[in-house]
Design a protein around this motif. Sequence first.
Motif, mmCIF file in Angstrom:
data_model
loop_
_atom_site.group_PDB
_atom_site.id
_atom_site.type_symbol
_atom_site.label_atom_id
_atom_site.label_comp_id
_atom_site.label_asym_id
_atom_site.label_seq_id
_atom_site.Cartn_x
_atom_site.Cartn_y
_atom_site.Cartn_z
ATOM 1 N N ASN A 12 0.708 -1.488 -0.151
ATOM 2 C CA ASN A 12 0.825 0.469 -0.190
ATOM 3 C C ASN A 12 0.457 1.203 0.043
ATOM 4 O O ASN A 12 2.149 1.269 0.841
ATOM 5 N N LEU A 14 0.939 5.822 -0.895
ATOM 6 C CA LEU A 14 0.452 6.705 -0.192
ATOM 7 C C LEU A 14 1.171 7.869 -1.418
ATOM 8 O O LEU A 14 2.601 8.057 -1.055
ATOM 9 N N CYS A 67 -3.144 4.960 -2.637
ATOM 10 C CA CYS A 67 -3.491 5.603 -2.532
ATOM 11 C C CYS A 67 -3.083 7.191 -1.987
ATOM 12 O O CYS A 67 -2.180 7.890 -1.934
ATOM 13 N N LEU A 117 -7.090 7.899 5.425
ATOM 14 C CA LEU A 117 -6.496 6.332 5.881
ATOM 15 C C LEU A 117 -7.194 5.639 6.692
ATOM 16 O O LEU A 117 -7.325 4.406 6.312
ATOM 17 N N TYR A 121 -9.971 4.372 4.036
ATOM 18 C CA TYR A 121 -9.676 3.881 3.493
ATOM 19 C C TYR A 121 -9.380 2.082 4.642
ATOM 20 O O TYR A 121 -8.392 1.503 4.301
#
Length: 313
Positions: A12, A14, A67, A117, A121
């Motif tokens: 994952n 950012l 993301c 987040l 998320y």
Amino acid sequence: MQYKKNKQLSSNLLMIRPCQFFSNPQTADSNKFQGRSKLSDKELQDSALNEFDALVSKLREVNMNVCVFEDTPDPITPDSVFPNNWVSFHNDGTVVLYPMEAENRRLERRIDIIDALRGEYGFNVKKIIDMSYLEDKQEYLEGTGSMILDHTNQIAYACLSSRTHKNALLEFSKIMGFSPVIFRAEDSLGSAVYHTNVIMSLGQKLAVLCEDAIPIDSEKKQVKDSLQNTGHEIINISLDQMTSFAGNVLEVISSSNEHLMLMSERAEKSLSKKQKSTIEKYCRIVSSAIQNIEDSAGGSVRCMIAEISLPKK
């Protein structure tokens, strides 16, 4: 066992989509890699958006969870595309916010992103450690730019510079339980390298290191011994390759469990066949052209990514 095996790597990521990208005058003195672009500010912003979007598309094509958050027009944050300097996300649910040297980079810290987040998320944020108080002491530590973190072995590698101070590193290490490996690094002209992630990258079993950037032999030996003792094969890159951002790379693991080495097109082109072959024993190389971002802001693909290692709720 699977959790432990993959602890060093994240699936994952950012990333911050820039809206006012230009070469930051507040970081020019310490970053000798920036300010090489001849484009106007508008041309730079347009090209940075195109390069950013193309990189995100490539990452999603190889099953990375990205993301993406939009930069805000106010305040003006020309380096917002490099979020790994102000925040890091850890396996135990800890989020760390970092002290930044440039005043306009301090404006990049955004609690709304952490809230999203956690909420939108579904990541589990258990605690936030805010180290920005060190800015009042003029002590800086710019996240995973300043430090290369070996999460599995709890080691923090850091080359000292105006953006990476020993006291701040020791404070982080004490709070997070890391053992610091501290050294100095210089470019071909003898200037301090501004961030450790320019000369070094650490994956699960592979490390990239510009050995010639470490002028003190005892410190070079300490870094190499630590990497080898933790089971990493070292790819040594030259100072010229460092300038092409071959050290500013990042190993990640996709949602389909494939190991990937992320880098810029310029970095990949600088690698020798032997170096590529060594990388490909462990990872598939994924590269993208971000030349205008590199030339203007002096950072590459690794700088553009903050790994989200937080557990899910």
